[in-house]
Write a protein that holds these residues in place. Sequence first.
Motif, PDB file in Angstrom:
ATOM      1  N   ALA A  78      30.512  44.526  43.078  1.00  0.00           N
ATOM      2  CA  ALA A  78      31.097  44.222  44.208  1.00  0.00           C
ATOM      3  C   ALA A  78      31.749  42.893  44.369  1.00  0.00           C
ATOM      4  O   ALA A  78      32.932  42.744  45.008  1.00  0.00           O
ATOM      5  CB  ALA A  78      29.945  44.577  45.298  1.00  0.00           C
ATOM      6  N   ARG A  79      31.037  41.964  43.912  1.00  0.00           N
ATOM      7  CA  ARG A  79      31.828  40.591  43.786  1.00  0.00           C
ATOM      8  C   ARG A  79      32.846  40.778  42.935  1.00  0.00           C
ATOM      9  O   ARG A  79      34.088  39.869  43.195  1.00  0.00           O
ATOM     10  CB  ARG A  79      30.665  39.534  43.132  1.00  0.00           C
ATOM     11  CG  ARG A  79      29.601  39.373  44.088  1.00  0.00           C
ATOM     12  CD  ARG A  79      28.692  38.117  43.579  1.00  0.00           C
ATOM     13  NE  ARG A  79      27.744  37.478  44.564  1.00  0.00           N
ATOM     14  CZ  ARG A  79      26.633  37.194  44.252  1.00  0.00           C
ATOM     15  NH1 ARG A  79      26.374  37.123  42.882  1.00  0.00           N
ATOM     16  NH2 ARG A  79      25.744  36.700  45.207  1.00  0.00           N
ATOM     17  N   GLN A  80      33.109  41.460  41.838  1.00  0.00           N
ATOM     18  CA  GLN A  80      34.042  41.288  41.216  1.00  0.00           C
ATOM     19  C   GLN A  80      35.286  42.181  41.549  1.00  0.00           C
ATOM     20  O   GLN A  80      36.559  41.836  41.648  1.00  0.00           O
ATOM     21  CB  GLN A  80      33.964  42.381  39.694  1.00  0.00           C
ATOM     22  CG  GLN A  80      33.184  41.599  38.820  1.00  0.00           C
ATOM     23  CD  GLN A  80      32.898  42.387  37.283  1.00  0.00           C
ATOM     24  OE1 GLN A  80      32.990  43.519  37.182  1.00  0.00           O
ATOM     25  NE2 GLN A  80      32.145  41.772  36.478  1.00  0.00           N
ATOM     26  N   GLN A  81      35.245  43.402  42.502  1.00  0.00           N
ATOM     27  CA  GLN A  81      36.073  44.044  43.244  1.00  0.00           C
ATOM     28  C   GLN A  81      36.513  43.081  44.335  1.00  0.00           C
ATOM     29  O   GLN A  81      37.835  42.935  44.588  1.00  0.00           O
ATOM     30  CB  GLN A  81      35.264  45.174  43.658  1.00  0.00           C
ATOM     31  CG  GLN A  81      34.929  46.429  42.882  1.00  0.00           C
ATOM     32  CD  GLN A  81      34.364  47.479  43.556  1.00  0.00           C
ATOM     33  OE1 GLN A  81      34.310  47.627  44.819  1.00  0.00           O
ATOM     34  NE2 GLN A  81      34.213  48.548  42.637  1.00  0.00           N
ATOM     35  N   LEU A  82      35.522  42.311  45.053  1.00  0.00           N
ATOM     36  CA  LEU A  82      35.918  41.306  45.858  1.00  0.00           C
ATOM     37  C   LEU A  82      36.969  40.269  45.563  1.00  0.00           C
ATOM     38  O   LEU A  82      37.996  39.799  45.987  1.00  0.00           O
ATOM     39  CB  LEU A  82      34.902  40.584  46.644  1.00  0.00           C
ATOM     40  CG  LEU A  82      35.298  39.710  47.802  1.00  0.00           C
ATOM     41  CD1 LEU A  82      35.697  40.356  49.008  1.00  0.00           C
ATOM     42  CD2 LEU A  82      33.882  39.035  48.071  1.00  0.00           C
ATOM     43  N   ALA A  83      36.621  39.755  44.316  1.00  0.00           N
ATOM     44  CA  ALA A  83      37.489  38.698  43.618  1.00  0.00           C
ATOM     45  C   ALA A  83      38.911  39.249  43.203  1.00  0.00           C
ATOM     46  O   ALA A  83      40.131  38.763  43.419  1.00  0.00           O
ATOM     47  CB  ALA A  83      36.743  38.400  42.226  1.00  0.00           C
ATOM     48  N   THR A 111      40.942  39.718  46.431  1.00  0.00           N
ATOM     49  CA  THR A 111      41.403  38.325  47.079  1.00  0.00           C
ATOM     50  C   THR A 111      42.566  37.792  46.156  1.00  0.00           C
ATOM     51  O   THR A 111      43.163  37.110  46.743  1.00  0.00           O
ATOM     52  CB  THR A 111      40.398  37.586  47.232  1.00  0.00           C
ATOM     53  OG1 THR A 111      39.404  37.348  46.136  1.00  0.00           O
ATOM     54  CG2 THR A 111      39.275  38.113  48.422  1.00  0.00           C
ATOM     55  N   ALA A 112      42.371  38.197  44.938  1.00  0.00           N
ATOM     56  CA  ALA A 112      43.407  37.566  43.954  1.00  0.00           C
ATOM     57  C   ALA A 112      44.662  38.354  44.109  1.00  0.00           C
ATOM     58  O   ALA A 112      45.848  37.719  44.010  1.00  0.00           O
ATOM     59  CB  ALA A 112      42.779  37.381  42.636  1.00  0.00           C
ATOM     60  N   ALA A 113      44.607  39.581  44.284  1.00  0.00           N
ATOM     61  CA  ALA A 113      45.731  40.424  44.294  1.00  0.00           C
ATOM     62  C   ALA A 113      46.627  40.171  45.910  1.00  0.00           C
ATOM     63  O   ALA A 113      46.969  39.327  46.454  1.00  0.00           O
ATOM     64  CB  ALA A 113      45.580  41.627  44.357  1.00  0.00           C
TER      65      ALA A 113
END
Length: 159
Positions: free
Chosen positions: A149-154, A157-159
């Motif tokens: 979930a943290r990776q997906q959030l990152a 937010t980066a895109a």
Amino acid sequence: MAADLLFSFDDLSNKDKAVKQLEKHFKRAGANLVSVEIEPRIKRTSGVSYREISLTFSDSQVVKLRVKKPGDIFQVLLNKKVMPLRHQDDHPKAIGEIVQAMDRGRTAFQKRLAKAKVQLPKRMKTAAPRMEKRLEEKRDALKEAVEDARQQLAELTAA
């Protein structure tokens, strides 16, 4: 104890009139009697033959009355300790003494019961090791889900 409570030594049972009176006196004194057990065997101590009447109360305290051949009580044990009585000739007062002693020692008795460790039978095995393993697996799976979930959030937010 009092002459009104003479037990039938040879035919001592729960149906004995004196045992019924004993139950009634304890109830009047405010003690919650749960069970009455009478030892069928005759025991002998210090040259005295006796039978035991065990009275178990709702707080797990046990009073044992040792009855001699003539039918009178010669010794009272409260939680396996001999208890001297002041009013041994006056039955209701003696029962009152026993109940007061039970009330005074109730907290100490409950503490001793709480401290007592009960060992499980050797054949009986607890489910703790298996349960611990399952919980660890569940924890690891949750950690992985949180990391995903943290990776997906990152990524979002980066895109």
